[in-house]
Design an enzyme around this catalytic site. Structure first.
Site, PDB file in Angstrom:
ATOM      1  CE  LYS A 262      57.340-100.309  18.050  1.00 11.41           C
ATOM      2  NZ  LYS A 262      58.496 -99.665  17.432  1.00 11.41           N
TER       3      LYS A 262
ATOM      4  CB  SER B  31      60.936 -99.673  14.907  1.00  9.90           C
ATOM      5  OG  SER B  31      60.290-100.639  15.712  1.00  9.90           O
TER       6      SER B  31
END
Length: 618
Positions: free
Chosen positions: A200, A405
């Site tokens: 991430k 996401s």
């Protein structure tokens, strides 16, 4: 405390009344002006379309899934810089109608004012262009200079006409962004980051001065997928040998240096242009092709937006007892109610709820074009998607250019997920980030001290160091949110957690690769997703409803005014800024990027499911 005298109160009342009357009169005068303009434009009968004219695909500004509302006052401003937006479905619908229209002998693309169209949107428009060509009518692209997105669309033409002083500006795809670690250190700002998913990368710009090697490898992988698709499409359309575009880009400097530096001839020699013509020559050529000229001697053509408007007001609407609702989720995800162009958790959930409560709606297609954002907003939307399914409505997701996401979070539980090969998706992970400025304040001689009833009281103040207990709590919350995200994906996609882990950890995938690893069901555009939803609902004859946020009567009036105050009506230019303003915007772009990122950090728990590098690629 003394009170005003009766005389003073009397004159104050008179003054307040005068002020109220002045404001009311100004407002009434303004509304009257708007009404006069509206009805003047509304009462004007549309001029009939020419007996023979090319369909002019004169795309300008940005091609989008959902338009951003425009205030008509902005349209009236002398220094207006309102960006023009074009709905991708309007483009495809106009082309499809023109393919069946005997009065339209050809389609001409003039793309000089097209600022950006994503490769995914081009692939959807391509289906309509192929249908137009199948009708036996030619497609011509003409331009002074073709940018990379413009040329991808132009490559679908039968002929590409380039100005002798023009060029084809293809360079490839890239992700470059600003990194602020050194700046933050110099100004003594600490950014605290907690994440779930080792890849991430949302916080890298705040923690590093460069892109990490791992992130470079992962980003290069999906960029290569996009570039492979781009080159494959162009080379296939232009019947060029594989590798031609790479040779065009990598060998341009050497070819131009060895030759006379003529970029237009170079593009033609490489097979990217068919004819080099001045504007006058191109106009004469197109006039002969179309078989008609207008009063100004230009080849006869009707802009696609005008053509579509005429066809809509003169054609009979398609009515059917069964409806499919198409709901668009475009932009950053923020909590609460947000305007179109931004995904509001409450706004989108209400639209889904409206579709659920409409007896005519038999299925929902959720069109997602978002890099994500607030985890809370995404969860509100996901819950409403689940409620629609429990109410018996099939929900099919159509991924646009980007559904990463948080965009994937709201899609994971759908009955089917459709993506384009060039969709950017995945980025399954959670992050929390916020700054503290205690060191900056101390450098200025400002210190923070006090007492609280608990050890956590006052811990979220920006002027205090991060409380270790709060840090531990935040990381635990991130771990839990990431586990929830993984569980949603596992349940929605019928995968084990181990299988999810293999494709998660914040990693970004192209649509083609996402299908291979099981994150999407099929490759196709919005029309394919609508057809799939109809099949799941068991209906053949249906009407497609595009649901947008409900507007108040005054908002509807102003929006209609903005639409009617067009460039043609008022002679205003809304496709770009002045050179000086554009230069200032370019110089300020890094600061504007920071401001936009900070503005997007509105989750109540500071938890985000957002893909930053996805929005940075060019």
């Amino acid at each position: 405390m003394s009170h005003p005298s009766p005389v003073r109160r009397f004159f104050a009342a008179i003054w307040n009344a005068i002020t109220w009357l002045r404001i009311a009169s100004a407002n009434l005068l303004f509304l009257a002006l708007l009404a006069i303009l509206y009805f003047a434009l509304a009462d004007r009968a549309p001029e009939p379309l020419p007996a023979k004219a090319a369909l002019l695909l004169d795309l300008s500004g940005f091609v989008v899934d959902q338009k951003t509302p425009v205030d008509p006052l902005q349209m009236l401003g002398a220094a207006s810089s309102v960006p023009h937006e074009v709905l991708v479905r309007d483009v495809t619908e106009a082309i499809e109608k023109a393919a069946e229209d005997p009065a339209v002998p050809a389609l001409v693309m003039e793309l000089d004012y097209l600022v950006h169209v994503s490769i995914s949107h081009v692939l959807e428009i391509a289906d309509a262009l192929e249908a137009f060509r199948a009708s036996g009518k030619p497609i011509i692209a003409v331009g002074d200079y073709f940018t990379q997105p413009q040329y991808l669309l132009a490559s679908y033409a039968d002929e590409v006409i380039l100005h002798p002083l023009g060029t084809v500006g293809i360079e490839g795809y890239a992700v470059y962004q600003n990194y602020y670690a050194e700046l933050l250190e110099k100004v003594s700002v600490n950014v605290h980051v907690f994440r779930g998913g080792k890849y991430k990368s949302l916080a890298e710009p705040w923690l590093r001065n460069d892109m990490s090697p791992v992130e470079k490898d992962l980003t290069r992988a999906w960029l290569d997928d996009l570039w492979r698709e781009y080159t494959g499409v162009v080379e296939g359309n232009r019947k060029l040998a594989g590798g031609t575009l790479n040779n065009y880009v990598e060998g341009m400097a050497q070819r131009l240096s060895a030759g006379d530096g003529d970029q237009a001839k170079d593009a033609q020699a490489m097979g990217l242009a068919d004819r080099l013509m001045s504007r006058t020559e191109a106009n004469d050529y197109l006039a002969d092709l179309v078989g008609a000229r207008n009063d100004d001697g230009l080849y006869e053509a009707v802009p696609f937006e005008e053509y579509l408007w005429h066809r809509k007001i003169t054609g009979l609407p398609h009515t059917a007892p069964d409806h499919i609702a198409v709901i668009t989720a475009q932009g950053n995800m923020l909590p609460g109610e947000q305007p179109p162009g931004t995904v509001g958790g409450d706004s989108l959930a209400w639209l889904i709820n409206d579709a659920m409560n409409d007896d005519k709606v038999r299925a929902i297609v959720l069109r997602v074009n978002s890099p994500g954002g607030s985890l809370f907003a995404a969860e509100v939307i996901r819950e409403q998607v689940e409620a629609a399914q429990e109410a018996g409505l099939p929900v099919v997701v159509s991924m646009g250019p980007m559904a990463a996401s948080g965009g994937y979070y709201i899609a994971a539980g759908a009955d089917q997920i459709w993506a384009l090969p060039t969709t950017i998706t995945g980025s399954i992970g959670v992050i929390a980030a916020f700054p503290t400025v205690e060191e900056l304040l101390q450098r200025g001689g400002i210190h923070t001290d006090g007492v609280g009833t608990t050890s956590l009281a006052g811990s979220l103040r920006l002027d205090r160091p991060l409380n270790p207990q709060l840090a531990q709590s935040l990381q635990s919350g991130i771990d839990h949110a990431y586990a929830v995200f993984r569980g949603i994906v596992a349940e929605g996609r019928g995968m084990t957690l181990e299988q999810v882990d293999a494709v998660a950890e914040g990693r970004v995938w192209s649509g083609a690769d996402a299908k291979e690893v099981g994150l999407v069901d099929a490759l196709g555009g919005l029309d394919d997703a609508i057809a799939a939803a109809a099949e799941l609902a068991g209906i053949d004859d249906y009407q497609v409803d595009y649901l947008d946020e409900s507007l108040t009567p005054s908002q509807q009036f102003l929006q209609q005014m903005a639409e009617r105050l067009s460039v043609e009506s008022l002679g205003l230019s809304t496709t770009g800024r002045s050179d000086s303003v554009a230069a200032l915007v370019r110089l300020a772009q890094p600061l504007l990027n920071i401001a936009r990122e900070i503005e997007a950090l509105q989750d109540p728990r500071h938890l985000y499911v957002r893909c930053l590098p996805c929005a940075a690629y060019q």
